[in-house]
Design a protein around this motif. Structure first.
Motif, PDB file in Angstrom:
ATOM      1  N   LEU A 170       0.756  -1.173  -0.097  1.00 32.27           N
ATOM      2  CA  LEU A 170      -0.101   0.018   0.005  1.00 32.27           C
ATOM      3  C   LEU A 170       0.887   1.287   0.135  1.00 32.27           C
ATOM      4  N   GLN A 171       2.029   1.331   0.717  1.00 28.88           N
ATOM      5  CA  GLN A 171       2.780   2.356   0.582  1.00 28.88           C
ATOM      6  C   GLN A 171       3.619   2.600  -0.778  1.00 28.88           C
ATOM      7  N   GLU A 172       3.750   1.557  -1.333  1.00 24.79           N
ATOM      8  CA  GLU A 172       4.335   1.576  -2.733  1.00 24.79           C
ATOM      9  C   GLU A 172       3.109   2.104  -3.857  1.00 24.79           C
ATOM     10  N   ALA A 173       1.871   1.570  -3.409  1.00 23.63           N
ATOM     11  CA  ALA A 173       0.838   2.346  -4.203  1.00 23.63           C
ATOM     12  C   ALA A 173       0.825   3.586  -3.701  1.00 23.63           C
ATOM     13  N   THR A 174       0.915   4.262  -2.577  1.00 21.75           N
ATOM     14  CA  THR A 174       0.983   5.592  -2.589  1.00 21.75           C
ATOM     15  C   THR A 174       2.101   6.482  -3.333  1.00 21.75           C
ATOM     16  N   ASP A 175       3.313   5.851  -3.550  1.00 17.06           N
ATOM     17  CA  ASP A 175       4.143   6.331  -4.172  1.00 17.06           C
ATOM     18  C   ASP A 175       3.907   6.353  -5.473  1.00 17.06           C
ATOM     19  N   LYS A 176       3.214   5.231  -6.251  1.00 17.50           N
ATOM     20  CA  LYS A 176       2.739   5.394  -7.553  1.00 17.50           C
ATOM     21  C   LYS A 176       1.550   6.357  -7.746  1.00 17.50           C
ATOM     22  N   CYS A 177       0.894   6.673  -6.823  1.00 13.90           N
ATOM     23  CA  CYS A 177      -0.135   7.786  -7.010  1.00 13.90           C
ATOM     24  C   CYS A 177       0.384   8.912  -7.104  1.00 13.90           C
ATOM     25  N   ARG A 178       1.425   9.168  -6.402  1.00 13.39           N
ATOM     26  CA  ARG A 178       2.069  10.734  -6.299  1.00 13.39           C
ATOM     27  C   ARG A 178       2.792  10.750  -7.925  1.00 13.39           C
ATOM     28  N   LEU A 179       3.324   9.566  -8.329  1.00 12.05           N
ATOM     29  CA  LEU A 179       3.957   9.671  -9.709  1.00 12.05           C
ATOM     30  C   LEU A 179       2.888   9.919 -10.730  1.00 12.05           C
ATOM     31  N   ALA A 180       1.468   9.147 -10.494  1.00 17.94           N
ATOM     32  CA  ALA A 180       0.220   9.496 -11.390  1.00 17.94           C
ATOM     33  C   ALA A 180      -0.017  10.894 -11.379  1.00 17.94           C
ATOM     34  N   LYS A 181       0.218  11.642 -10.112  1.00 17.82           N
ATOM     35  CA  LYS A 181      -0.270  12.770 -10.194  1.00 17.82           C
ATOM     36  C   LYS A 181       0.740  13.755 -10.759  1.00 17.82           C
ATOM     37  N   GLU A 182       1.886  13.457 -10.617  1.00 19.73           N
ATOM     38  CA  GLU A 182       2.910  14.171 -11.537  1.00 19.73           C
ATOM     39  C   GLU A 182       2.593  13.817 -13.125  1.00 19.73           C
ATOM     40  N   GLU A 183       2.323  12.749 -13.372  1.00 18.35           N
ATOM     41  CA  GLU A 183       1.835  12.854 -15.002  1.00 18.35           C
ATOM     42  C   GLU A 183       0.710  13.479 -15.200  1.00 18.35           C
ATOM     43  N   ALA A 184      -0.390  13.675 -14.403  1.00 14.08           N
ATOM     44  CA  ALA A 184      -1.632  14.118 -14.846  1.00 14.08           C
ATOM     45  C   ALA A 184      -1.277  15.634 -14.868  1.00 14.08           C
ATOM     46  N   GLN A 185      -0.238  16.090 -13.800  1.00 11.90           N
ATOM     47  CA  GLN A 185       0.259  17.647 -13.936  1.00 11.90           C
ATOM     48  C   GLN A 185       0.762  17.904 -15.130  1.00 11.90           C
ATOM     49  N   ALA A 186       1.505  16.953 -15.753  1.00 16.92           N
ATOM     50  CA  ALA A 186       2.401  17.163 -17.128  1.00 16.92           C
ATOM     51  C   ALA A 186       1.395  17.294 -18.235  1.00 16.92           C
TER      52      ALA A 186
END
Length: 276
Positions: A170-186
């Motif tokens: 779940l913690q790794e899923a949290t990190d991937k969500c942060r990465l997805a947020k950066e992708e959406a921001q891009a």
């Protein structure tokens, strides 16, 4: 002449009796040696037996005190008080938690799979969000494996390991969500970025609560503390399910919307079972 004959008869008698007396002495001497040998053997046996009994008294308590995690549902407890601090020793049986955790783990894994399916509608498959769904699925598999280990009296340590591994996923899923947020921001997708920001908090909190539950079992904390951690994790999973439900509304086709809704429903069911 008669006296001489008598002396000769006495000598003959001594000569005839001396072998018998010699054998008798030898027999008595051998019996005495046998008795001494038996006494020595008996003394050695008694000493060995005494050392064996002493070894049992000293070693068995240390082997009996095995490190075990304990049941966090309906298990008998024994409370001890030391300098005003209350300690609760828990029982070995984790079996009452097997069925609820199994249902929770399966539902959580299915929710992650459906979240992966949903990313196809937004052309996000292979990105951070689909990777987060994969980690959620892995977390569900770990919870289900922990439930399987609950059926065995000697599986307590495996339960602890699997719960903490689920927290790591779940913690790794949290990190991937942060990465997805950066992708959406891009991609300048503000709506998706906002939804992903909302998912980060519940995911991280659920991970921390599940980790605390596993650590609590390992540290033999009280039943109420362990149960509180599981309930907290389930509560955060419910909040995450609501975020996934909001994600489903972002799709433009019927099928991906259904995948997102079912993913949310599966996660809510997982949270409900975890609370049991």
């Amino acid at each position: 002449m008669t006296a001489k004959n008598n002396n000769n008869n006495g000598d003959d008698k001594e000569q005839t009796q001396s072998p018998f007396h010699h054998q008798r002495r030898s027999s008595v001497k051998s019996r005495w040696h046998n008795i001494q040998r038996y006494k020595s053997s008996f003394s050695c046996w008694m000493m060995i037996h005494a050392f064996f009994v002493l070894g049992q008294a000293l070693l068995l308590p240390s082997f009996g005190a095995t490190t075990t995690a304990t049941a966090f549902l309906t298990a008998p407890t024994t409370t001890k008080s030391t300098k005003g601090v209350s300690f609760t020793s828990l029982s070995m049986s984790l079996k009452p938690a097997a069925l609820p955790l199994m249902d929770s783990g399966k539902a959580l894994a299915r929710s992650g799979e459906l979240l992966i399916d949903w990313t196809s509608s937004k052309n996000l498959y292979g990105g951070g969000l689909s990777a987060a769904g994969a980690q959620i699925r892995n977390a569900g598999d770990c919870v289900a494996q922990a439930a399987a280990s609950c059926r065995f009296k000697t599986g307590a340590e495996l339960v602890v390991d699997e719960l903490r591994e689920a927290a790591t996923c779940l913690q790794e899923a949290t990190d991937k969500c942060r990465l997805a947020k950066e992708e959406a921001q891009a991609d300048e997708d503000v709506v998706l970025e906002e939804q992903l920001v909302n998912m980060v908090g519940p995911l991280a909190a659920a991970s921390q609560a599940l980790e605390a539950a596993g650590a609590g079992i390992l540290q033999k904390q009280s039943l109420s503390n362990i149960g509180d951690h599981l309930v907290q994790s389930a509560t955060y999973l419910e909040a995450l399910a609501n975020c996934i439900d909001d994600l489903a509304s972002l799709s433009t086709t019927v099928e991906p919307v259904e995948a997102g809704i079912v993913s949310s429903q599966r996660m809510k069911f997982a949270a409900e079972k975890m609370k049991q």
